[in-house]
Design a protein around this motif. Sequence first.
Motif, PDB file in Angstrom:
ATOM      1  N   PHE A 197      19.074  19.419 -21.603  1.00 53.23           N
ATOM      2  CA  PHE A 197      18.973  18.306 -20.659  1.00 53.23           C
ATOM      3  C   PHE A 197      17.809  17.411 -21.080  1.00 53.23           C
ATOM      4  O   PHE A 197      16.759  17.897 -21.509  1.00 53.23           O
ATOM      5  N   PHE A 198      18.014  16.103 -20.922  1.00 55.01           N
ATOM      6  CA  PHE A 198      16.993  15.121 -21.291  1.00 55.01           C
ATOM      7  C   PHE A 198      16.775  14.174 -20.103  1.00 55.01           C
ATOM      8  O   PHE A 198      17.476  13.177 -19.950  1.00 55.01           O
ATOM      9  N   PRO A 199      15.794  14.491 -19.258  1.00 58.20           N
ATOM     10  CA  PRO A 199      15.517  13.609 -18.114  1.00 58.20           C
ATOM     11  C   PRO A 199      14.695  12.393 -18.533  1.00 58.20           C
ATOM     12  O   PRO A 199      14.018  12.403 -19.571  1.00 58.20           O
ATOM     13  N   SER A 200      14.748  11.356 -17.721  1.00 58.18           N
ATOM     14  CA  SER A 200      13.915  10.167 -17.940  1.00 58.18           C
ATOM     15  C   SER A 200      13.580   9.547 -16.597  1.00 58.18           C
ATOM     16  O   SER A 200      14.361   9.640 -15.642  1.00 58.18           O
ATOM     17  N   ALA A 201      12.419   8.919 -16.524  1.00 58.88           N
ATOM     18  CA  ALA A 201      11.981   8.254 -15.296  1.00 58.88           C
ATOM     19  C   ALA A 201      11.158   7.028 -15.672  1.00 58.88           C
ATOM     20  O   ALA A 201      10.258   7.123 -16.516  1.00 58.88           O
ATOM     21  N   PHE A 202      11.489   5.904 -15.042  1.00 57.03           N
ATOM     22  CA  PHE A 202      10.794   4.648 -15.317  1.00 57.03           C
ATOM     23  C   PHE A 202      10.382   4.024 -13.983  1.00 57.03           C
ATOM     24  O   PHE A 202      11.223   3.760 -13.123  1.00 57.03           O
ATOM     25  N   LEU A 203       9.090   3.803 -13.830  1.00 58.84           N
ATOM     26  CA  LEU A 203       8.543   3.212 -12.615  1.00 58.84           C
ATOM     27  C   LEU A 203       7.841   1.913 -12.970  1.00 58.84           C
ATOM     28  O   LEU A 203       7.050   1.863 -13.919  1.00 58.84           O
ATOM     29  N   THR A 204       8.135   0.868 -12.220  1.00 55.51           N
ATOM     30  CA  THR A 204       7.575  -0.453 -12.518  1.00 55.51           C
ATOM     31  C   THR A 204       7.065  -1.097 -11.241  1.00 55.51           C
ATOM     32  O   THR A 204       7.735  -1.039 -10.195  1.00 55.51           O
ATOM     33  N   TYR A 205       5.889  -1.697 -11.329  1.00 53.11           N
ATOM     34  CA  TYR A 205       5.332  -2.433 -10.186  1.00 53.11           C
ATOM     35  C   TYR A 205       4.908  -3.816 -10.648  1.00 53.11           C
ATOM     36  O   TYR A 205       4.131  -3.951 -11.605  1.00 53.11           O
ATOM     37  N   GLN A 206       5.446  -4.832  -9.980  1.00 55.10           N
ATOM     38  CA  GLN A 206       5.124  -6.216 -10.327  1.00 55.10           C
ATOM     39  C   GLN A 206       3.911  -6.650  -9.514  1.00 55.10           C
ATOM     40  O   GLN A 206       4.007  -6.952  -8.324  1.00 55.10           O
ATOM     41  N   ILE A 207       2.756  -6.651 -10.177  1.00 54.86           N
ATOM     42  CA  ILE A 207       1.506  -6.989  -9.499  1.00 54.86           C
ATOM     43  C   ILE A 207       1.539  -8.436  -9.021  1.00 54.86           C
ATOM     44  O   ILE A 207       1.164  -8.756  -7.898  1.00 54.86           O
ATOM     45  N   ALA A 208       1.991  -9.299  -9.895  1.00 54.72           N
ATOM     46  CA  ALA A 208       2.132 -10.717  -9.585  1.00 54.72           C
ATOM     47  C   ALA A 208       3.260 -11.250 -10.446  1.00 54.72           C
ATOM     48  O   ALA A 208       3.842 -10.523 -11.261  1.00 54.72           O
ATOM     49  N   GLU A 209       3.579 -12.521 -10.287  1.00 54.57           N
ATOM     50  CA  GLU A 209       4.682 -13.084 -11.061  1.00 54.57           C
ATOM     51  C   GLU A 209       4.401 -13.047 -12.551  1.00 54.57           C
ATOM     52  O   GLU A 209       5.310 -13.006 -13.364  1.00 54.57           O
ATOM     53  N   GLU A 210       3.116 -13.000 -12.934  1.00 54.00           N
ATOM     54  CA  GLU A 210       2.750 -13.032 -14.348  1.00 54.00           C
ATOM     55  C   GLU A 210       2.319 -11.680 -14.888  1.00 54.00           C
ATOM     56  O   GLU A 210       1.963 -11.581 -16.062  1.00 54.00           O
ATOM     57  N   SER A 211       2.298 -10.634 -14.083  1.00 59.18           N
ATOM     58  CA  SER A 211       1.808  -9.341 -14.593  1.00 59.18           C
ATOM     59  C   SER A 211       2.590  -8.185 -13.977  1.00 59.18           C
ATOM     60  O   SER A 211       2.964  -8.226 -12.800  1.00 59.18           O
ATOM     61  N   THR A 212       2.822  -7.157 -14.789  1.00 60.49           N
ATOM     62  CA  THR A 212       3.599  -5.997 -14.383  1.00 60.49           C
ATOM     63  C   THR A 212       2.995  -4.760 -15.022  1.00 60.49           C
ATOM     64  O   THR A 212       2.516  -4.802 -16.155  1.00 60.49           O
ATOM     65  N   VAL A 213       3.039  -3.635 -14.286  1.00 62.06           N
ATOM     66  CA  VAL A 213       2.582  -2.365 -14.820  1.00 62.06           C
ATOM     67  C   VAL A 213       3.736  -1.369 -14.719  1.00 62.06           C
ATOM     68  O   VAL A 213       4.567  -1.440 -13.810  1.00 62.06           O
ATOM     69  N   SER A 214       3.829  -0.447 -15.694  1.00 62.00           N
ATOM     70  CA  SER A 214       4.937   0.506 -15.702  1.00 62.00           C
ATOM     71  C   SER A 214       4.442   1.875 -16.149  1.00 62.00           C
ATOM     72  O   SER A 214       3.483   2.001 -16.917  1.00 62.00           O
ATOM     73  N   LEU A 215       5.131   2.919 -15.661  1.00 59.42           N
ATOM     74  CA  LEU A 215       4.876   4.293 -16.067  1.00 59.42           C
ATOM     75  C   LEU A 215       6.227   4.909 -16.420  1.00 59.42           C
ATOM     76  O   LEU A 215       7.139   4.938 -15.581  1.00 59.42           O
ATOM     77  N   ASN A 216       6.374   5.412 -17.665  1.00 65.59           N
ATOM     78  CA  ASN A 216       7.667   5.892 -18.155  1.00 65.59           C
ATOM     79  C   ASN A 216       7.539   7.311 -18.703  1.00 65.59           C
ATOM     80  O   ASN A 216       6.499   7.694 -19.240  1.00 65.59           O
ATOM     81  N   TYR A 217       8.655   8.059 -18.580  1.00 60.16           N
ATOM     82  CA  TYR A 217       8.731   9.396 -19.164  1.00 60.16           C
ATOM     83  C   TYR A 217      10.145   9.608 -19.715  1.00 60.16           C
ATOM     84  O   TYR A 217      11.137   9.192 -19.102  1.00 60.16           O
ATOM     85  N   SER A 218      10.239  10.257 -20.881  1.00 56.35           N
ATOM     86  CA  SER A 218      11.541  10.680 -21.393  1.00 56.35           C
ATOM     87  C   SER A 218      11.352  11.897 -22.289  1.00 56.35           C
ATOM     88  O   SER A 218      10.277  12.116 -22.856  1.00 56.35           O
ATOM     89  N   ARG A 219      12.409  12.691 -22.376  1.00 60.59           N
ATOM     90  CA  ARG A 219      12.415  13.846 -23.270  1.00 60.59           C
ATOM     91  C   ARG A 219      13.309  13.515 -24.446  1.00 60.59           C
ATOM     92  O   ARG A 219      14.403  12.954 -24.280  1.00 60.59           O
ATOM     93  N   ARG A 220      12.855  13.851 -25.670  1.00 65.07           N
ATOM     94  CA  ARG A 220      13.541  13.432 -26.880  1.00 65.07           C
ATOM     95  C   ARG A 220      13.776  14.641 -27.790  1.00 65.07           C
ATOM     96  O   ARG A 220      13.154  15.692 -27.639  1.00 65.07           O
ATOM     97  N   ILE A 221      14.680  14.460 -28.766  1.00 62.02           N
ATOM     98  CA  ILE A 221      14.968  15.497 -29.754  1.00 62.02           C
ATOM     99  C   ILE A 221      15.016  14.862 -31.140  1.00 62.02           C
ATOM    100  O   ILE A 221      15.407  13.704 -31.286  1.00 62.02           O
ATOM    101  N   SER A 222      14.590  15.607 -32.158  1.00 65.29           N
ATOM    102  CA  SER A 222      14.713  15.182 -33.556  1.00 65.29           C
ATOM    103  C   SER A 222      15.432  16.283 -34.316  1.00 65.29           C
ATOM    104  O   SER A 222      14.899  17.390 -34.470  1.00 65.29           O
ATOM    105  N   ARG A 223      16.654  15.981 -34.752  1.00 66.08           N
ATOM    106  CA  ARG A 223      17.449  16.967 -35.497  1.00 66.08           C
ATOM    107  C   ARG A 223      17.235  16.749 -36.991  1.00 66.08           C
ATOM    108  O   ARG A 223      17.341  15.620 -37.478  1.00 66.08           O
ATOM    109  N   PRO A 224      16.951  17.805 -37.750  1.00 66.92           N
ATOM    110  CA  PRO A 224      16.767  17.638 -39.208  1.00 66.92           C
ATOM    111  C   PRO A 224      18.100  17.333 -39.872  1.00 66.92           C
ATOM    112  O   PRO A 224      19.118  17.975 -39.604  1.00 66.92           O
ATOM    113  N   ARG A 225      18.105  16.336 -40.745  1.00 69.65           N
ATOM    114  CA  ARG A 225      19.308  15.943 -41.474  1.00 69.65           C
ATOM    115  C   ARG A 225      18.919  15.536 -42.891  1.00 69.65           C
ATOM    116  O   ARG A 225      17.753  15.412 -43.225  1.00 69.65           O
ATOM    117  N   GLY A 226      19.971  15.270 -43.707  1.00 73.56           N
ATOM    118  CA  GLY A 226      19.777  14.665 -45.022  1.00 73.56           C
ATOM    119  C   GLY A 226      18.817  15.431 -45.902  1.00 73.56           C
ATOM    120  O   GLY A 226      18.915  16.651 -46.073  1.00 73.56           O
TER     121      GLY A 226
END
Length: 820
Positions: free
Chosen positions: A526-555
């Motif tokens: 399972f690979f969950p993800s969560a993205f949270l964004t808050y628009q402080i003002a029309e010209e500025s935004t802050v975000s907090l993100n999380y995701s789980r990733r995988i790297s499979r060996p190939r080639g």
Amino acid sequence: MKSIQVLFVTSLLLLSSFIYAQPGNSGPKIKVSGNIVEKISKQPLEYATITFFQPGQTKPIAGGITDSKGSFSIDVPAGTYDISFEFISFQSSKMTGKVLNSDTNLGSIGLSEDAQMLSEVTVRAERTSVEIKLDKKVYNVGQDLMVKGGTVSDVLDNIPSVTVDPDGTIALRGNENVRILIDGKPSNAINITEALKIIPADAIDKVEVVTNPSARYDSEGGGGLLNIILKKGKNMGLNGTLIGTVGDPENYGLSGNVNFKQKEVNFFATIGYNYRNNPGNTQVDTRYLNADNSTRNYIDERRENERLNKGYNANYGFDWFLTDKTTWTNALNLRRNSNQNPETVDYYNYDANQNFTGQTQRFNDQTGGEQNVEYTSTLVHNFKKEGHKLTLNASFALNQDHDDSAINYGDQLTTNKEIQNRNVIMADYVLPIGKDSQFEAGFKGEYNSLDTDFRVDTLAVGTGYNPDLRYTNHLIYKEKINAIYTQFGSKVGKFSYLLGLRWEDSNIDINQLQNQDFNNKHYNNFFPSAFLTYQIAEESTVSLNYSRRISRPRGRFINPFSNYSSNINLFKGNPDLDPSFTDAFDLGYLKRWKKLTLSTSAYINRTTDSFQFIRRESGEFVTNEDGSQTPVILSTPVNLGLEYRFGFEFTLNYSPYKWWKINSNFNFFRVETKGDYSYTDSDGIVITENLDNTAYTWSTRLSSKVTLPYKIDWQTNFNYNGPQKTAQGKNLGVPSMNLGFSKDILKDKATVALNVQDVFNSRKRITDTYLPGVLDSHSEMQWRVRQVTFSLTYRFNRQKNDRENRPQRENGGGDDDFQG
């Protein structure tokens, strides 16, 4: 430029009048004019679209685009209309029930940048080449002078947050576990690094850099995703571009793309031929050690490469507009390349006191070729509700690659044959719920098989060629990955969130026929993800993100042998590699002023079973002419253990004046690895190395684009990759600089450009390696020497900065640029 704009708008209006003329709109024509600007800065928006509809209807009656001043003037029949004003990455605006009985000036219409949920805030300066978003950056290739006549590798090396080292290895924010996609799908190339050195930059429209992808995207790539979007025109009528290049070292090419769009169908094609000579060189100075670390002998290795490549690339396809809501796209991509790489390796031998004892030479005459064919089919259906959409996609690809080498004029022969089949099926569904919420779900099946047959034959007196079983290997790799995902996002006031979950089932066979070693790896995650964004003002935004990733060996990571150019420094893949898993956290902040845009983020990645390259004694020796023996050193990847990566980066877009644009990127990170590695040396003794290591490094990039007198554009790119300590030595810092100049001619129908890659010939991979009791070495590898390229681009029925070929985004929807 104005003459081209007038011709283009006039053609568009004539076509619109012919195609969209309907009963009830045959009255007298009136002129509707106005001006479209960016709401805050009041900057004019060039190539914004204006579309007229009958109330309650979805089929356009007339339309047009704005000029360089954001102005428009459109002839329409008198009547009552709903009028839509749109610009890519901006919120659309509408006038409903507008009665137009005489010439009318609608005044100034302001459009706001689209600060949707799902972290889709887009910030762009007028006609900029980089669009910065909270979760990704979009790089528009066509406007960059650095890549004229270059390849996709050159494109990537000019993108913020991305680095390409001298041997073509791609890293995102210093992390080499990057997933490469082309048009949203995995590349069907057997060796993606080599393929990106072949595909011409002229075929690329834009590149998306996704540092922390959501559940919608592939979970592959612990360091993030790079999505390469190929060109495909969408302008009405017949239009296209022809590009010719010539350069030194010997380098020339001719490519063109053409587009023909009517009411029900859009045909597109891109065709090109390139001849590239990329001479390079490598030097390795090695001091071989005895068990007590005293000096045994010295060998200085010098290698010269030619790397001649001739390649054809073609992409044909059509969009069939089945209804106003349904589009079916089909495309066929063909690629064929042949290459030659005569390589001379000189070994200079010295005793322990550095007295010269002799010279040996190894000549490797390598030739090869690649043939690739890929068919893709995409069906997109937009339901009645805006943003409600179903996308079905399938692609089928076959790639054949072969390399042959004659070493020392036939003393040894190597043959490498690879055949890859890759099939991908995807389905994505988007359902807006209410005004500010959205549900998404999808499926992806990826089925890949790779057959690699590598053989080394040695000439023996009286018996002819005999296989060298130490380096001969036949590997069959089969991979079946099925994935489903779902995610839900909503916006509450200034706060937005996107929560997703992806499940992937991986079934992988790694079979070595040479030694009858068969392995199956079957796992699901399972690979969950969560993205949270808050628009402080029309010209500025802050975000907090999380995701789980995988790297499979190939080639090359798992292929035991694929090259034998050097007999004392070998690379060997590791078929027993396990996938690595990464938990990625990212805290981002975006701030925009009138002339300045700042994007910054702090990130933390924790990776288990991380891939690390180590060098060790192989247990084999090469006998020199004087009777002495040189140990063969082996480089191989291993699952080391834990890796912690912490860093921060910022990107600045600054336009102090209309004639000067500056873009800069800075990335600093700390990497801590923990783990031990054991192997058996030439004396049969088990050696265990502690490879715990903590390293700090940084990279920076500065790009300046200036418009000189006589409308000459001058672009300068400076790059610096800082030094980095490794568990077995260190990588030294490398600076480089590129220059580009361009000038529009023939009333802006054509552009001439001159660029210089690696002005100071300094772009090298420089590494120091120390293995106690084995060796102490210094190496410098330059994949390509300084290159100068001249190009001529001619456009017919197309604007210089054509933006209509960029897909429009659905209001209230997610990211439709590519889906995984």
